[in-house]
Design a protein around this motif. Structure first.
Motif, PDB file in Angstrom:
ATOM      1  N   ALA A  34      61.624  30.228  54.047  1.00  0.00           N
ATOM      2  CA  ALA A  34      60.912  29.562  55.135  1.00  0.00           C
ATOM      3  C   ALA A  34      60.743  28.072  54.893  1.00  0.00           C
ATOM      4  O   ALA A  34      60.138  27.376  55.705  1.00  0.00           O
ATOM      5  CB  ALA A  34      59.540  30.209  55.339  1.00  0.00           C
ATOM      6  N   ASP A  35      61.268  27.565  53.779  1.00  0.00           N
ATOM      7  CA  ASP A  35      61.220  26.129  53.513  1.00  0.00           C
ATOM      8  C   ASP A  35      62.385  25.754  52.615  1.00  0.00           C
ATOM      9  O   ASP A  35      63.043  26.610  52.011  1.00  0.00           O
ATOM     10  CB  ASP A  35      59.884  25.720  52.887  1.00  0.00           C
ATOM     11  CG  ASP A  35      59.633  26.366  51.535  1.00  0.00           C
ATOM     12  OD1 ASP A  35      60.293  25.965  50.552  1.00  0.00           O
ATOM     13  OD2 ASP A  35      58.786  27.274  51.456  1.00  0.00           O
ATOM     14  N   GLY A  36      62.649  24.465  52.524  1.00  0.00           N
ATOM     15  CA  GLY A  36      63.819  24.006  51.798  1.00  0.00           C
ATOM     16  C   GLY A  36      63.765  24.268  50.307  1.00  0.00           C
ATOM     17  O   GLY A  36      64.776  24.595  49.683  1.00  0.00           O
ATOM     18  N   ARG A  37      62.577  24.115  49.703  1.00  0.00           N
ATOM     19  CA  ARG A  37      62.466  24.361  48.269  1.00  0.00           C
ATOM     20  C   ARG A  37      62.760  25.820  47.952  1.00  0.00           C
ATOM     21  O   ARG A  37      63.484  26.130  46.989  1.00  0.00           O
ATOM     22  CB  ARG A  37      61.059  23.973  47.791  1.00  0.00           C
ATOM     23  CG  ARG A  37      60.784  24.262  46.314  1.00  0.00           C
ATOM     24  CD  ARG A  37      61.827  23.640  45.402  1.00  0.00           C
ATOM     25  NE  ARG A  37      61.911  22.188  45.579  1.00  0.00           N
ATOM     26  CZ  ARG A  37      62.909  21.449  45.107  1.00  0.00           C
ATOM     27  NH1 ARG A  37      63.930  22.026  44.472  1.00  0.00           N
ATOM     28  NH2 ARG A  37      62.919  20.139  45.298  1.00  0.00           N
ATOM     29  N   ALA A  38      62.215  26.729  48.764  1.00  0.00           N
ATOM     30  CA  ALA A  38      62.482  28.149  48.556  1.00  0.00           C
ATOM     31  C   ALA A  38      63.960  28.463  48.771  1.00  0.00           C
ATOM     32  O   ALA A  38      64.530  29.335  48.104  1.00  0.00           O
ATOM     33  CB  ALA A  38      61.619  28.990  49.502  1.00  0.00           C
ATOM     34  N   ALA A  39      64.602  27.740  49.690  1.00  0.00           N
ATOM     35  CA  ALA A  39      66.028  27.948  49.936  1.00  0.00           C
ATOM     36  C   ALA A  39      66.845  27.578  48.706  1.00  0.00           C
ATOM     37  O   ALA A  39      67.758  28.305  48.305  1.00  0.00           O
ATOM     38  CB  ALA A  39      66.480  27.121  51.133  1.00  0.00           C
ATOM     39  N   ARG A  44      69.933  29.392  43.896  1.00  0.00           N
ATOM     40  CA  ARG A  44      70.085  29.445  42.444  1.00  0.00           C
ATOM     41  C   ARG A  44      69.987  30.877  41.929  1.00  0.00           C
ATOM     42  O   ARG A  44      70.688  31.252  40.986  1.00  0.00           O
ATOM     43  CB  ARG A  44      69.020  28.579  41.781  1.00  0.00           C
ATOM     44  CG  ARG A  44      69.232  27.081  41.986  1.00  0.00           C
ATOM     45  CD  ARG A  44      68.057  26.283  41.458  1.00  0.00           C
ATOM     46  NE  ARG A  44      68.293  24.846  41.586  1.00  0.00           N
ATOM     47  CZ  ARG A  44      67.346  23.923  41.432  1.00  0.00           C
ATOM     48  NH1 ARG A  44      66.106  24.293  41.146  1.00  0.00           N
ATOM     49  NH2 ARG A  44      67.640  22.640  41.568  1.00  0.00           N
ATOM     50  N   ALA A  45      69.141  31.681  42.566  1.00  0.00           N
ATOM     51  CA  ALA A  45      68.944  33.061  42.113  1.00  0.00           C
ATOM     52  C   ALA A  45      70.088  33.976  42.530  1.00  0.00           C
ATOM     53  O   ALA A  45      70.501  34.855  41.772  1.00  0.00           O
ATOM     54  CB  ALA A  45      67.617  33.605  42.657  1.00  0.00           C
ATOM     55  N   HIS A  46      70.611  33.781  43.740  1.00  0.00           N
ATOM     56  CA  HIS A  46      71.589  34.721  44.301  1.00  0.00           C
ATOM     57  C   HIS A  46      73.028  34.216  44.291  1.00  0.00           C
ATOM     58  O   HIS A  46      73.959  34.997  44.480  1.00  0.00           O
ATOM     59  CB  HIS A  46      71.189  35.083  45.728  1.00  0.00           C
ATOM     60  CG  HIS A  46      69.893  35.815  45.829  1.00  0.00           C
ATOM     61  ND1 HIS A  46      69.787  37.179  45.643  1.00  0.00           N
ATOM     62  CD2 HIS A  46      68.629  35.374  46.089  1.00  0.00           C
ATOM     63  CE1 HIS A  46      68.523  37.551  45.785  1.00  0.00           C
ATOM     64  NE2 HIS A  46      67.797  36.469  46.063  1.00  0.00           N
ATOM     65  N   ARG A  47      73.231  32.897  44.119  1.00  0.00           N
ATOM     66  CA  ARG A  47      74.568  32.301  44.117  1.00  0.00           C
ATOM     67  C   ARG A  47      75.411  32.784  45.297  1.00  0.00           C
ATOM     68  O   ARG A  47      76.487  33.359  45.122  1.00  0.00           O
ATOM     69  CB  ARG A  47      75.282  32.613  42.792  1.00  0.00           C
ATOM     70  CG  ARG A  47      74.607  31.973  41.588  1.00  0.00           C
ATOM     71  CD  ARG A  47      74.673  30.455  41.666  1.00  0.00           C
ATOM     72  NE  ARG A  47      73.899  29.801  40.586  1.00  0.00           N
ATOM     73  CZ  ARG A  47      73.824  28.496  40.418  1.00  0.00           C
ATOM     74  NH1 ARG A  47      74.462  27.697  41.273  1.00  0.00           N
ATOM     75  NH2 ARG A  47      73.115  27.972  39.446  1.00  0.00           N
ATOM     76  N   PRO A  48      74.944  32.545  46.520  1.00  0.00           N
ATOM     77  CA  PRO A  48      75.682  33.002  47.703  1.00  0.00           C
ATOM     78  C   PRO A  48      76.914  32.137  47.962  1.00  0.00           C
ATOM     79  O   PRO A  48      77.078  31.057  47.382  1.00  0.00           O
ATOM     80  CB  PRO A  48      74.668  32.821  48.831  1.00  0.00           C
ATOM     81  CG  PRO A  48      73.879  31.615  48.390  1.00  0.00           C
ATOM     82  CD  PRO A  48      73.739  31.776  46.895  1.00  0.00           C
TER      83      PRO A  48
END
Length: 218
Positions: A34-39, A44-48
């Protein structure tokens, strides 16, 4: 399977975009933010393969998030969601490494096409956004188009052919098939083209192709 991180501060927008993406069995939304930092943290966590970012978000806007991802997660392609009211942000998003531009009000098929294109290493500009990008970057000046033609003219005929296909939104694999060469050869051509045009990425190269008249953007 194309893995996507979706970021938008409006829950209803996220739900709508997720529904469109979920209709394609080759796309999986692995995380939402819901925000850029979380994105950025989700990427970094999922490497999409693709991060789909709204421009206006709290904590860190989509443009700043795109710039950070270009530095810290260069293998993840970034698509910016935009509106005509955000023309002033287009050049910055382009410079910050975005690989695609889409309108929230656009055709759902453009969203799917954009995700597939950027995941495959290509640039994607939905038709209306492409026109706006060209208008914003050129300021409507004929001299700007002339400069682009001069830059393109400095390329070899084969490089101009590859540049035109990049401008048309084709991936390296698609260009290789079209030209009957191996994909590695196309990658080498694209790298040389970016260097000779003095641009950072495929989107900037695509803009040169449009402005030089190598791609029909009507």
């Amino acid at each position: 399977m194309i893995r996507v991180v979706l970021a938008d501060d409006e829950a209803m927008i996220r739900a709508g975009v997720r529904a469109i993406l979920s209709a394609d069995p080759r796309i999986e939304v692995v995380a939402e933010a819901a925000d850029g930092r979380a994105a950025v943290e989700a990427v970094r966590a999922h490497r999409p393969h693709v991060a789909l970012l709204d421009i206006r978000m709290p904590r860190l806007d989509g443009l700043a998030a795109a710039a950070e991802l270009r530095r810290t997660a260069p293998d993840t392609g970034v698509i910016i969601l935009t509106t005509f009211g955000e023309d002033e942000y287009i050049a910055r998003a382009l410079a910050d490494g975005a690989g695609g531009f889409l309108l929230k009000s656009g055709d759902p098929h453009e969203l799917l096409a954009g995700v597939h294109a950027v995941a495959g290493g290509a640039a994607y500009l939905s038709p209306k956004v492409a026109h706006r990008v060209i208008t914003v970057l050129s300021g409507g000046r004929i001299t700007h188009a002339a400069a682009a033609r001069r830059r393109a003219a400095a390329l070899t005929p084969r490089e101009r052919q590859v540049l035109a296909l990049v401008g048309a939104g084709l991936s390296n694999a698609e260009i290789a098939t079209r030209l009957h060469v191996v994909e590695g050869t196309v990658k080498a051509y694209v790298s040389t083209i970016l260097t000779r045009l003095e641009v950072r990425n495929r989107v900037q190269a695509a803009i040169v192709a449009y402005e030089a008249g190598l791609v029909d953007h009507t």
